[in-house]
Design a protein around this motif. Structure first.
Motif, PDB file in Angstrom:
ATOM      1  N   VAL A 116       4.118   1.755   2.289  1.00 51.23           N
ATOM      2  CA  VAL A 116       4.974   2.862   1.872  1.00 51.23           C
ATOM      3  C   VAL A 116       4.244   4.178   2.160  1.00 51.23           C
ATOM      4  CG1 VAL A 116       6.256   3.915  -0.024  1.00 51.23           C
ATOM      5  CG2 VAL A 116       5.943   1.422   0.021  1.00 51.23           C
ATOM      6  N   ALA A 117       4.863   5.034   2.955  1.00 52.46           N
ATOM      7  CA  ALA A 117       4.278   6.349   3.257  1.00 52.46           C
ATOM      8  C   ALA A 117       4.885   7.385   2.327  1.00 52.46           C
ATOM      9  CB  ALA A 117       4.565   6.741   4.706  1.00 52.46           C
ATOM     10  N   MET A 118       4.065   8.330   1.902  1.00 55.55           N
ATOM     11  CA  MET A 118       4.570   9.438   1.096  1.00 55.55           C
ATOM     12  C   MET A 118       5.349  10.388   2.004  1.00 55.55           C
ATOM     13  SD  MET A 118       3.410   8.374  -1.691  1.00 55.55           S
ATOM     14  CE  MET A 118       3.781   9.700  -2.861  1.00 55.55           C
ATOM     15  N   GLY A 119       6.287  11.113   1.418  1.00 56.12           N
ATOM     16  CA  GLY A 119       7.100  12.067   2.183  1.00 56.12           C
ATOM     17  C   GLY A 119       6.282  13.106   2.916  1.00 56.12           C
ATOM     18  N   ASN A 120       5.082  13.406   2.381  1.00 56.84           N
ATOM     19  CA  ASN A 120       4.191  14.397   2.994  1.00 56.84           C
ATOM     20  C   ASN A 120       3.190  13.747   3.946  1.00 56.84           C
ATOM     21  OD1 ASN A 120       3.540  13.542   0.127  1.00 56.84           O
ATOM     22  ND2 ASN A 120       1.501  14.072   0.852  1.00 56.84           N
ATOM     23  N   GLY A 121       3.412  12.478   4.294  1.00 56.45           N
ATOM     24  CA  GLY A 121       2.431  11.712   5.073  1.00 56.45           C
ATOM     25  C   GLY A 121       2.232  12.237   6.489  1.00 56.45           C
ATOM     26  N   SER A 122       1.077  11.904   7.087  1.00 53.67           N
ATOM     27  CA  SER A 122       0.804  12.292   8.474  1.00 53.67           C
ATOM     28  C   SER A 122       1.758  11.522   9.397  1.00 53.67           C
ATOM     29  CB  SER A 122      -0.651  11.975   8.841  1.00 53.67           C
ATOM     30  OG  SER A 122      -0.809  10.580   9.062  1.00 53.67           O
ATOM     31  N   PRO A 123       2.018  12.061  10.593  1.00 54.09           N
ATOM     32  CA  PRO A 123       2.951  11.396  11.512  1.00 54.09           C
ATOM     33  C   PRO A 123       2.599   9.927  11.778  1.00 54.09           C
ATOM     34  CG  PRO A 123       2.380  13.573  12.335  1.00 54.09           C
ATOM     35  CD  PRO A 123       1.527  13.337  11.131  1.00 54.09           C
ATOM     36  N   VAL A 143       0.828  -1.211   0.000  1.00 53.76           N
ATOM     37  CA  VAL A 143       0.000   0.000   0.000  1.00 53.76           C
ATOM     38  C   VAL A 143       0.864   1.263   0.000  1.00 53.76           C
ATOM     39  CG1 VAL A 143      -2.013  -1.055   1.127  1.00 53.76           C
ATOM     40  CG2 VAL A 143      -0.231  -0.002   2.538  1.00 53.76           C
ATOM     41  N   PHE A 144       0.346   2.287  -0.675  1.00 49.36           N
ATOM     42  CA  PHE A 144       0.957   3.620  -0.669  1.00 49.36           C
ATOM     43  C   PHE A 144      -0.094   4.586  -0.138  1.00 49.36           C
ATOM     44  CE2 PHE A 144       3.883   1.653  -3.535  1.00 49.36           C
ATOM     45  CZ  PHE A 144       4.984   2.495  -3.701  1.00 49.36           C
ATOM     46  N   GLY A 145       0.268   5.406   0.864  1.00 53.73           N
ATOM     47  CA  GLY A 145      -0.721   6.347   1.387  1.00 53.73           C
ATOM     48  C   GLY A 145      -0.077   7.493   2.134  1.00 53.73           C
ATOM     49  N   ASP A 146      -0.916   8.454   2.550  1.00 50.84           N
ATOM     50  CA  ASP A 146      -0.375   9.640   3.225  1.00 50.84           C
ATOM     51  C   ASP A 146      -1.206  10.151   4.385  1.00 50.84           C
ATOM     52  OD1 ASP A 146      -1.767  12.577   2.033  1.00 50.84           O
ATOM     53  OD2 ASP A 146      -2.410  10.629   1.310  1.00 50.84           O
ATOM     54  N   SER A 147      -2.525   9.815   4.449  1.00 50.10           N
ATOM     55  CA  SER A 147      -3.347  10.494   5.458  1.00 50.10           C
ATOM     56  C   SER A 147      -4.025   9.490   6.385  1.00 50.10           C
ATOM     57  CB  SER A 147      -4.397  11.386   4.786  1.00 50.10           C
ATOM     58  OG  SER A 147      -5.510  10.613   4.398  1.00 50.10           O
ATOM     59  N   ASN A 148      -4.742  10.019   7.385  1.00 49.30           N
ATOM     60  CA  ASN A 148      -5.311   9.135   8.396  1.00 49.30           C
ATOM     61  C   ASN A 148      -6.423   8.228   7.877  1.00 49.30           C
ATOM     62  OD1 ASN A 148      -3.450  10.108  10.127  1.00 49.30           O
ATOM     63  ND2 ASN A 148      -4.854  11.236  11.437  1.00 49.30           N
ATOM     64  N   ASN A 149      -6.996   8.523   6.710  1.00 48.74           N
ATOM     65  CA  ASN A 149      -7.969   7.538   6.218  1.00 48.74           C
ATOM     66  C   ASN A 149      -7.258   6.343   5.577  1.00 48.74           C
ATOM     67  OD1 ASN A 149      -7.563   8.139   3.475  1.00 48.74           O
ATOM     68  ND2 ASN A 149      -9.584   9.042   3.181  1.00 48.74           N
ATOM     69  N   ASP A 150      -5.910   6.396   5.576  1.00 43.72           N
ATOM     70  CA  ASP A 150      -5.115   5.248   5.116  1.00 43.72           C
ATOM     71  C   ASP A 150      -4.657   4.359   6.283  1.00 43.72           C
ATOM     72  OD1 ASP A 150      -5.224   6.192   2.448  1.00 43.72           O
ATOM     73  OD2 ASP A 150      -3.568   7.563   2.851  1.00 43.72           O
ATOM     74  N   LEU A 151      -4.976   4.765   7.511  1.00 44.52           N
ATOM     75  CA  LEU A 151      -4.481   4.003   8.668  1.00 44.52           C
ATOM     76  C   LEU A 151      -4.911   2.544   8.616  1.00 44.52           C
ATOM     77  CD1 LEU A 151      -4.911   6.572  11.589  1.00 44.52           C
ATOM     78  CD2 LEU A 151      -2.753   5.641  10.736  1.00 44.52           C
ATOM     79  N   SER A 152      -6.180   2.296   8.278  1.00 45.12           N
ATOM     80  CA  SER A 152      -6.650   0.905   8.280  1.00 45.12           C
ATOM     81  C   SER A 152      -5.856   0.060   7.291  1.00 45.12           C
ATOM     82  CB  SER A 152      -8.152   0.823   7.973  1.00 45.12           C
ATOM     83  OG  SER A 152      -8.403   1.182   6.625  1.00 45.12           O
ATOM     84  N   MET A 153      -5.569   0.616   6.108  1.00 49.22           N
ATOM     85  CA  MET A 153      -4.836  -0.197   5.132  1.00 49.22           C
ATOM     86  C   MET A 153      -3.371  -0.355   5.535  1.00 49.22           C
ATOM     87  SD  MET A 153      -4.862   1.836   1.481  1.00 49.22           S
ATOM     88  CE  MET A 153      -3.782   3.198   1.077  1.00 49.22           C
TER      89      MET A 153
END
Length: 270
Positions: free
Chosen positions: A235-242, A217-227
Motif C-alpha cells: 500500500v502506497a501513501m497518497g504522497n508516495g514517490s512515483p 507493507v505501507f510506505g512512501d519513499s525510496n527507502n521502502d522500495l526493497s519492502m
C-alpha cells in the motif's frame, strides 16, 4: 498457507508520522484496532532505534525493525543489532567530510553529529532531531573512536562530491538515494551491506513463523522500495514517490487524510 491474520509493516516518516506534527490520531487508533483484531503491527523504519521518538514509542507495536533492517526488536526486547565496527565508523566520518558531506551517524542507542556542522541551515529540522533525541544525542567530536552505529545519513552540500564518497564507502555500505523533493531529498542513506527493510521483514517472518502471503507493507519513499519489492500486499501513501506508487497494489490517501485508516479498511483488516 495463507491465514486470515496478517503482519503489517509500517514505514515511519511520511507514512505514519511527520517530524513536526507527530502521528495523526486516526493512525494510532487504526493500529490499535488492527492489533485488537489479532493482526501484527510492526514499525519498519529507516530511522535508527535511538531516533524512534516518543510519539512512535507510545504505539504498542508488535515489534520494530529500525535502521533499514539493521536492528530488530519484539515486545520491547532487542533481538538483533547489526553494527559497523568503531574503526569503520571513524573512517566513514573522515571520507564523508573529505568530500564535503556532513555525517549524521545513527545507532541503536545514540546518534552522533556535531551541532556546529549539522545546523538548521543544512537541514531545517536539525534542532527538532536534537530535541527528539534528548540524552541519545552525542557529538562526533570526542567520540571518534567509539561510535556504535548501524547506518549513516550523509547530508549533501553545494560543491560536495557525493559520488566519490559513495565509491570509497561502497565496500562497507549499500547506498539509498532519495527523490529530490522528498522529506530527505538532500540525504544519502548508507546502510550496512546487504541490509535493507526487506531483509528485516524476511528475518521477522522466519523467526516468528509468518507466511509471505500474510505480509502487508505501507510506505512512501525510496527507502521502502526493497519492502515493496518483497511483500505480498503493498500500500502506497497518497504522497508516495512515483516508484513506490508504481509498485503498489493500492494507493491510499496521504497520512493526514486518514491514509492508514483508509488503507487498513480497504484491506478489510479493521
Amino acid at each position: 498457507m495463507m491465514s486470515d491474520k496478517k503482519a503489517v509493516f509500517f514505514d515511519a516518516d511520511g507514512t505514519i508520522c511527520d517530524i513536526e506534527k507527530g502521528v495523526p490520531d486516526s493512525a494510532i487508533e487504526s493500529i490499535k484496532k488492527l492489533i485488537a483484531n489479532g493482526h501484527q503491527a510492526w514499525l519498519c523504519t529507516g530511522r535508527s532505534r535511538a531516533f524512534v521518538p516518543w510519539y512512535l514509542e507510545r504505539i504498542t507495536f508488535t515489534g520494530m525493525i529500525s535502521a533499514c533492517g539493521a536492528t530488530i526488536e519484539k515486545d520491547g526486547k532487542r533481538l538483533y543489532n547489526n553494527e559497523m565496527t568503531p574503526e569503520v565508523a571513524e573512517k566513514s566520518v573522515e571520507i564523508l567530510r573529505k568530500y564535503g558531506l556532513i555525517p549524521v551517524m545513527e545507532g541503536a542507542d545514540y546518534m552522533y553529529y556535531d551541532k556546529d556542522e549539522y545546523t538548521t541551515e543544512v537541514n531545517w529540522y536539525a534542532d527538532l532531531i536534537t530535541e527528539a533525541l534528548g540524552p541519545k544525542w552525542r557529538p562526533i567530536r570526542g567520540n571518534e573512536h567509539c561510535m556504535h552505529i548501524n547506518k549513516i545519513s550523509a547530508k549533501m552540500q553545494d560543491g560536495c562530491d557525493a559520488d566519490q564518497a559513495c565509491r570509497e564507502l561502497s565496500p562497507y555500505y549499500d547506498v539509498i538515494h532519495h527523490e529530490n523533493n522528498a522529506f530527505v531529498g538532500t540525504t544519502i542513506e548508507l546502510v550496512p551491506k546487504g541490509c535493507n527493510k526487506a531483509v528485516g521483514i524476511a528475518a521477522v517472518c522466519r523467526s516468528f513463523g509468518i507466511e509471505w502471503e500474510d505480509t502487508v507493507v505501507f510506505g512512501d519513499s525510496n527507502n521502502d522500495l526493497s519492502m515493496f519489492e518483497y511483500a505480498s500486499t503493498k500500500v502506497a501513501m497518497g504522497n508516495g514517490s512515483p516508484k513506490i506508487r508504481e509498485l503498489a497494489d493500492y494507493v491510499t490517501t496521504d497520512m493526514f487524510h486518514y491514509g492508514i485508516q483508509n488503507g487498513l479498511t480497504k484491506l478489510g483488516l479493521i
